[in-house]
Design a protein around this motif. Structure first.
Motif, PDB file in Angstrom:
ATOM      1  N   HIS A  91       0.852  -1.187   0.000  1.00 25.01           N
ATOM      2  CA  HIS A  91       0.000   0.000   0.000  1.00 25.01           C
ATOM      3  C   HIS A  91       0.890   1.239   0.000  1.00 25.01           C
ATOM      4  N   PHE A  92       0.660   2.153  -0.937  1.00 28.35           N
ATOM      5  CA  PHE A  92       1.546   3.316  -1.008  1.00 28.35           C
ATOM      6  C   PHE A  92       0.805   4.570  -1.469  1.00 28.35           C
ATOM      7  N   ILE A  93       1.435   5.708  -1.205  1.00 29.49           N
ATOM      8  CA  ILE A  93       0.915   7.017  -1.604  1.00 29.49           C
ATOM      9  C   ILE A  93       1.818   7.577  -2.714  1.00 29.49           C
ATOM     10  N   TYR A  94       1.185   8.025  -3.784  1.00 32.10           N
ATOM     11  CA  TYR A  94       1.903   8.607  -4.926  1.00 32.10           C
ATOM     12  C   TYR A  94       1.171   9.874  -5.338  1.00 32.10           C
ATOM     13  N   LYS A  95       1.884  11.001  -5.358  1.00 35.76           N
ATOM     14  CA  LYS A  95       1.290  12.283  -5.730  1.00 35.76           C
ATOM     15  C   LYS A  95       1.825  12.696  -7.097  1.00 35.76           C
ATOM     16  N   GLY A  96       1.116  12.292  -8.125  1.00 43.57           N
ATOM     17  CA  GLY A  96       1.580  12.609  -9.462  1.00 43.57           C
ATOM     18  C   GLY A  96       0.646  12.090 -10.519  1.00 43.57           C
ATOM     19  N   ASP A  97       1.142  12.042 -11.728  1.00 47.21           N
ATOM     20  CA  ASP A  97       0.353  11.622 -12.879  1.00 47.21           C
ATOM     21  C   ASP A  97       0.200  10.107 -12.889  1.00 47.21           C
ATOM     22  N   SER A  98      -1.036   9.618 -12.949  1.00 48.93           N
ATOM     23  CA  SER A  98      -1.291   8.172 -12.865  1.00 48.93           C
ATOM     24  C   SER A  98      -0.757   7.429 -14.084  1.00 48.93           C
ATOM     25  N   GLU A  99      -0.754   8.070 -15.246  1.00 47.65           N
ATOM     26  CA  GLU A  99      -0.237   7.409 -16.444  1.00 47.65           C
ATOM     27  C   GLU A  99       1.275   7.203 -16.332  1.00 47.65           C
ATOM     28  N   ARG A 100       1.982   8.195 -15.780  1.00 48.21           N
ATOM     29  CA  ARG A 100       3.428   8.020 -15.590  1.00 48.21           C
ATOM     30  C   ARG A 100       3.710   6.923 -14.562  1.00 48.21           C
ATOM     31  N   LEU A 101       2.824   6.802 -13.544  1.00 46.36           N
ATOM     32  CA  LEU A 101       2.991   5.727 -12.556  1.00 46.36           C
ATOM     33  C   LEU A 101       2.818   4.371 -13.228  1.00 46.36           C
ATOM     34  N   GLN A 102       1.836   4.268 -14.120  1.00 47.80           N
ATOM     35  CA  GLN A 102       1.629   3.004 -14.827  1.00 47.80           C
ATOM     36  C   GLN A 102       2.834   2.667 -15.690  1.00 47.80           C
ATOM     37  N   ASN A 103       3.394   3.666 -16.358  1.00 48.65           N
ATOM     38  CA  ASN A 103       4.593   3.434 -17.169  1.00 48.65           C
ATOM     39  C   ASN A 103       5.765   2.989 -16.301  1.00 48.65           C
ATOM     40  N   TYR A 104       5.888   3.630 -15.124  1.00 47.63           N
ATOM     41  CA  TYR A 104       6.960   3.245 -14.202  1.00 47.63           C
ATOM     42  C   TYR A 104       6.768   1.806 -13.736  1.00 47.63           C
ATOM     43  N   PHE A 105       5.531   1.425 -13.415  1.00 49.32           N
ATOM     44  CA  PHE A 105       5.256   0.055 -12.971  1.00 49.32           C
ATOM     45  C   PHE A 105       5.654  -0.950 -14.048  1.00 49.32           C
ATOM     46  N   THR A 106       5.294  -0.670 -15.300  1.00 49.05           N
ATOM     47  CA  THR A 106       5.674  -1.565 -16.405  1.00 49.05           C
ATOM     48  C   THR A 106       7.196  -1.681 -16.496  1.00 49.05           C
ATOM     49  N   HIS A 107       7.870  -0.588 -16.243  1.00 40.11           N
ATOM     50  CA  HIS A 107       9.335  -0.556 -16.288  1.00 40.11           C
ATOM     51  C   HIS A 107       9.957  -1.366 -15.138  1.00 40.11           C
ATOM     52  N   ILE A 108       9.414  -1.228 -13.933  1.00 36.36           N
ATOM     53  CA  ILE A 108      10.036  -1.815 -12.741  1.00 36.36           C
ATOM     54  C   ILE A 108       9.575  -3.242 -12.471  1.00 36.36           C
ATOM     55  N   LYS A 109       8.471  -3.683 -13.082  1.00 39.10           N
ATOM     56  CA  LYS A 109       7.894  -4.989 -12.754  1.00 39.10           C
ATOM     57  C   LYS A 109       8.890  -6.136 -12.890  1.00 39.10           C
ATOM     58  N   PRO A 110       9.669  -6.244 -13.955  1.00 41.58           N
ATOM     59  CA  PRO A 110      10.658  -7.338 -14.020  1.00 41.58           C
ATOM     60  C   PRO A 110      11.632  -7.292 -12.846  1.00 41.58           C
ATOM     61  N   GLY A 111      11.990  -6.087 -12.401  1.00 41.30           N
ATOM     62  CA  GLY A 111      12.888  -5.950 -11.258  1.00 41.30           C
ATOM     63  C   GLY A 111      12.266  -6.438  -9.967  1.00 41.30           C
ATOM     64  N   LEU A 112      10.961  -6.304  -9.834  1.00 48.26           N
ATOM     65  CA  LEU A 112      10.278  -6.808  -8.641  1.00 48.26           C
ATOM     66  C   LEU A 112      10.427  -8.318  -8.542  1.00 48.26           C
ATOM     67  N   PHE A 113      10.292  -8.991  -9.677  1.00 43.02           N
ATOM     68  CA  PHE A 113      10.492 -10.442  -9.700  1.00 43.02           C
ATOM     69  C   PHE A 113      11.957 -10.792  -9.450  1.00 43.02           C
ATOM     70  N   ASN A 114      12.857 -10.096 -10.133  1.00 40.25           N
ATOM     71  CA  ASN A 114      14.289 -10.422 -10.027  1.00 40.25           C
ATOM     72  C   ASN A 114      14.823 -10.234  -8.612  1.00 40.25           C
ATOM     73  N   ASP A 115      14.396  -9.159  -7.936  1.00 42.22           N
ATOM     74  CA  ASP A 115      14.940  -8.855  -6.623  1.00 42.22           C
ATOM     75  C   ASP A 115      14.424  -9.776  -5.521  1.00 42.22           C
ATOM     76  N   THR A 116      13.439 -10.607  -5.847  1.00 39.49           N
ATOM     77  CA  THR A 116      12.948 -11.570  -4.844  1.00 39.49           C
ATOM     78  C   THR A 116      13.424 -12.991  -5.130  1.00 39.49           C
ATOM     79  N   GLU A 117      14.339 -13.154  -6.073  1.00 38.03           N
ATOM     80  CA  GLU A 117      14.806 -14.492  -6.442  1.00 38.03           C
ATOM     81  C   GLU A 117      15.353 -15.267  -5.247  1.00 38.03           C
TER      82      GLU A 117
END
Length: 439
Positions: free
Chosen positions: A119-145
């Motif tokens: 659960h998190f708070i983000y103060k900004g453009d939701s479309e840029r957040l979605q783009n960031y999520f798409t960018h970081i998602k592989p890293g979320l998997f990799n960092d929990t290996e």
């Protein structure tokens, strides 16, 4: 006036008991004696129990009973049940015997997906957040290996991670909604470890993400925690037979089936009845969950949330008659484990699981669901025939007699005396004192 105690956790168990007895009990010596009476003579076993939780002073016993004759998917089980309420184990056993002569219980696991959220708070453009999520998602998997490696080898692990926008309900609130398969483990520690790593990677990655402005880089993580609401970790249990086979209750089978279906329908539409109706289900569910070392509080919370999933609290079971066949069924969410936690530590939990044939988590889900369905069947059967109190109070008779400090001879007498009578608290007390007066 009592004063706060300093350094309580550093006191020995005896010192904690002495402090407690002197601070809170009119007869400290009696309190200490009772606390210590429940210690196990086996010091190694007692130490094991002491370390389950913090500030242990003694053991709190619940009876462990068994309900035999459960025919589930053509396999016969004797089910362990840890519970304090009179009549639950007897009712479960009676229902098991009834259905063992009519094909037994059928159960199947529908899904085993568990959920956790960041659960998190983000103060900004939701479309840029979605783009960031798409960018970081592989890293979320990799960092929990390092966390998921062993679980993945066994066929489990992280299923998916989604970004969910909840800003229409709470300003600037978003979440990572994550799904997992934890196999035979309940999985709380595994899930929470993954979530905390997701949060760390997600927050740190935002600082480096060039498309974010300065304010958007300041993602605030509120918390990372599993959910005990698991609508996609469900199991189904059912019984069915021809209506004319419902012939054991001194009531015409057609009348029995009709009243039974009506009783369940009442619980479906009436929340006041539904709560008690579902509590009866949980009598069976919780008793097996406790006996097998699982978290009954998590199960309770998830099941009752599921009962209200459509916006109104309702019955978890359904009953019907179609083409001369009576059917009674239930679908509930269950998060259970057969490895890890108390399952590998508590000696009685180990024996309970062995009693059940050392089931996998999905198999245990089926057994627990069946215990709940059986308990509900037994309760409704009593309600629409003899009434709930006759059987319940008969089982409660010994509790009343123990409160009256009856002797063993008196207990035997009153068990015979109330064999054909309704044993209410008043009737037992009056009969008890009449007998004492004659003595």
């Amino acid at each position: 006036m009592k004063q706060p105690v300093e350094g309580f956790s550093r006191l020995t168990k005896n010192q904690k008991i002495d402090w407690l007895a002197k601070a809170y009990f009119a007869n400290p010596e009696k309190a200490v004696t009772i606390f210590k009476k429940y210690w196990n003579d086996d010091e190694k076993l007692q130490k094991l129990h002491d370390e389950f939780i913090e500030n242990t002073i003694t053991n709190y016993y619940l009876p462990l009973g068994i309900a035999p004759n459960f025919l589930i998917n053509d396999r016969l089980y004797t089910i362990p049940m840890a519970i304090e309420e009179s009549s639950v184990v007897a009712a479960a056993g009676k229902a098991a015997k009834f259905w063992s002569k009519r094909g037994g219980f059928k159960a199947e696991v529908i899904a085993t997906e568990k959920i956790g959220q960041v659960h998190f708070i983000y103060k900004g453009d939701s479309e840029r957040l979605q783009n960031y999520f798409t960018h970081i998602k592989p890293g979320l998997f990799n960092d929990t290996e390092t966390i998921t490696g062993n679980m993945k080898k066994r066929g489990g692990g992280i299923i998916d991670i989604e970004l969910r926008d909840k800003t229409d309900e709470l300003e600037n609130y978003y979440q990572l909604h994550c799904t997992f398969n934890t196999l035979d483990a309940m999985g709380a520690n595994f899930i929470n470890s993954c979530l905390e790593q997701f949060a760390k990677t997600f927050k740190e990655g935002a600082v480096e993400y060039t498309a974010f402005n300065a304010e958007e880089k300041k993602i605030q993580i509120i918390m990372s925690i599993l959910s005990n609401y698991v609508p996609d970790c469900r199991v189904k249990a059912a019984v069915s037979c021809k209506v004319d086979a419902l012939n054991e209750d001194r009531m015409p089978p057609e009348e029995f089936a009709d009243k039974f279906v009506r009783a369940v329908e009442i619980a479906r539409i009436e929340p006041y009845r539904a709560v008690t109706h579902n509590k009866g289900i949980m009598n069976g569910v919780d008793a097996v969950v406790l006996a097998t070392g699982n978290d009954f509080r998590a199960v309770e919370a998830g099941v009752h949330a599921y009962a209200a999933k459509d916006g109104k609290y309702t019955s978890l079971t359904r009953a019907s008659v179609k083409d001369g066949t009576f059917r009674f069924e239930m679908e509930i969410p269950l998060t259970l484990g057969t490895v890890g936690g108390l399952t590998s530590l508590h000696p009685l939990v180990k024996l309970s699981l062995e009693m059940l044939g050392n089931p996998s988590a999905p198999e245990l889900m089926q057994i627990v669901a069946v215990a709940g369905l059986a308990q509900n069947f037994a309760a409704i059967r009593s309600l629409i025939t003899t009434g709930i109190q006759k059987g319940h109070m008969k089982m409660h008779l010994l509790n009343i007699l123990n409160q009256l400090h009856a002797t063993e001879e008196e207990k035997e007498y009153f068990v015979r005396y109330f064999k054909d009578k309704t044993a209410t608290h008043r009737s037992v007390t009056e009969a008890f004192y009449r007998l004492r007066e004659k003595a």
